[in-house]
Design an enzyme around this catalytic site. Structure first.
Site, mmCIF file in Angstrom:
data_model
loop_
_atom_site.group_PDB
_atom_site.id
_atom_site.type_symbol
_atom_site.label_atom_id
_atom_site.label_comp_id
_atom_site.label_asym_id
_atom_site.label_seq_id
_atom_site.Cartn_x
_atom_site.Cartn_y
_atom_site.Cartn_z
ATOM 1 N N HIS A 85 0.836 -1.194 0.000
ATOM 2 C CA HIS A 85 0.000 0.000 0.000
ATOM 3 C C HIS A 85 0.880 1.258 0.000
ATOM 4 O O HIS A 85 0.613 2.219 -0.737
ATOM 5 C CB HIS A 85 -0.911 -0.040 1.233
ATOM 6 C CG HIS A 85 -1.902 1.055 1.312
ATOM 7 N ND1 HIS A 85 -2.884 1.263 0.378
ATOM 8 C CD2 HIS A 85 -2.069 2.021 2.260
ATOM 9 C CE1 HIS A 85 -3.613 2.307 0.726
ATOM 10 N NE2 HIS A 85 -3.141 2.786 1.867
ATOM 11 N N GLN A 90 3.952 1.530 -1.126
ATOM 12 C CA GLN A 90 4.594 1.646 -2.433
ATOM 13 C C GLN A 90 3.620 2.218 -3.455
ATOM 14 O O GLN A 90 3.991 3.044 -4.290
ATOM 15 C CB GLN A 90 5.116 0.284 -2.900
ATOM 16 C CG GLN A 90 6.257 -0.248 -2.058
ATOM 17 C CD GLN A 90 7.444 0.679 -2.056
ATOM 18 O OE1 GLN A 90 7.994 1.006 -3.097
ATOM 19 N NE2 GLN A 90 7.840 1.123 -0.884
ATOM 20 N N HIS A 100 1.080 4.235 -2.845
ATOM 21 C CA HIS A 100 0.935 5.666 -2.562
ATOM 22 C C HIS A 100 2.142 6.456 -3.050
ATOM 23 O O HIS A 100 1.983 7.544 -3.621
ATOM 24 C CB HIS A 100 0.747 5.895 -1.057
ATOM 25 C CG HIS A 100 -0.672 5.802 -0.619
ATOM 26 N ND1 HIS A 100 -1.505 6.891 -0.577
ATOM 27 C CD2 HIS A 100 -1.401 4.752 -0.200
ATOM 28 C CE1 HIS A 100 -2.697 6.518 -0.142
ATOM 29 N NE2 HIS A 100 -2.657 5.217 0.094
#
Length: 108
Positions: free
Chosen positions: A78, A80, A82
């Protein structure tokens, strides 16, 4: 690195990337209103924030590169996601601001 350590780095990345995303969207709104100097300042702040996220990421990557076992979980994935989205947004915002500048007028 155990899963909890990796998760904490993932949370750091999410936080930094989220802050950068907000700064970039604020920069876009400033440029839309013709406030290009303020927009550039926000892009610079976002760049520094993204650098912090990258440092967190590099910390984990270098440990894995040195042979340390890294127990990945969804939080890191998650994070990565973002980070990569915020990096792409930065590039797009910079291009859109250049288009606003060439237009020379406020956009309603």
């Amino acid at each position: 690195m155990n899963k909890q350590e990796v998760s904490m780095i993932g949370f750091e990345i999410v936080a930094y990337a989220g802050e950068a995303r907000s700064q970039l969207l604020d920069a876009l709104n400033e440029a839309k209103n013709g406030e290009f100097e303020q927009a550039e300042m926000l892009i610079e702040k976002a760049s520094k924030t993204l650098s912090e996220a990258h440092q967190s990421q590099t910390q984990m990557l270098s440990k894995e590169a040195n042979g340390e076992e890294v127990d990945l979980g969804f939080i890191m994935v998650h994070g990565q996601d973002h980070l990569m989205t915020a990096l792409l947004l930065k590039d797009l915002v910079k291009h859109i601001i250049e288009l606003y500048k060439k237009g020379g007028a406020k956009v309603e």
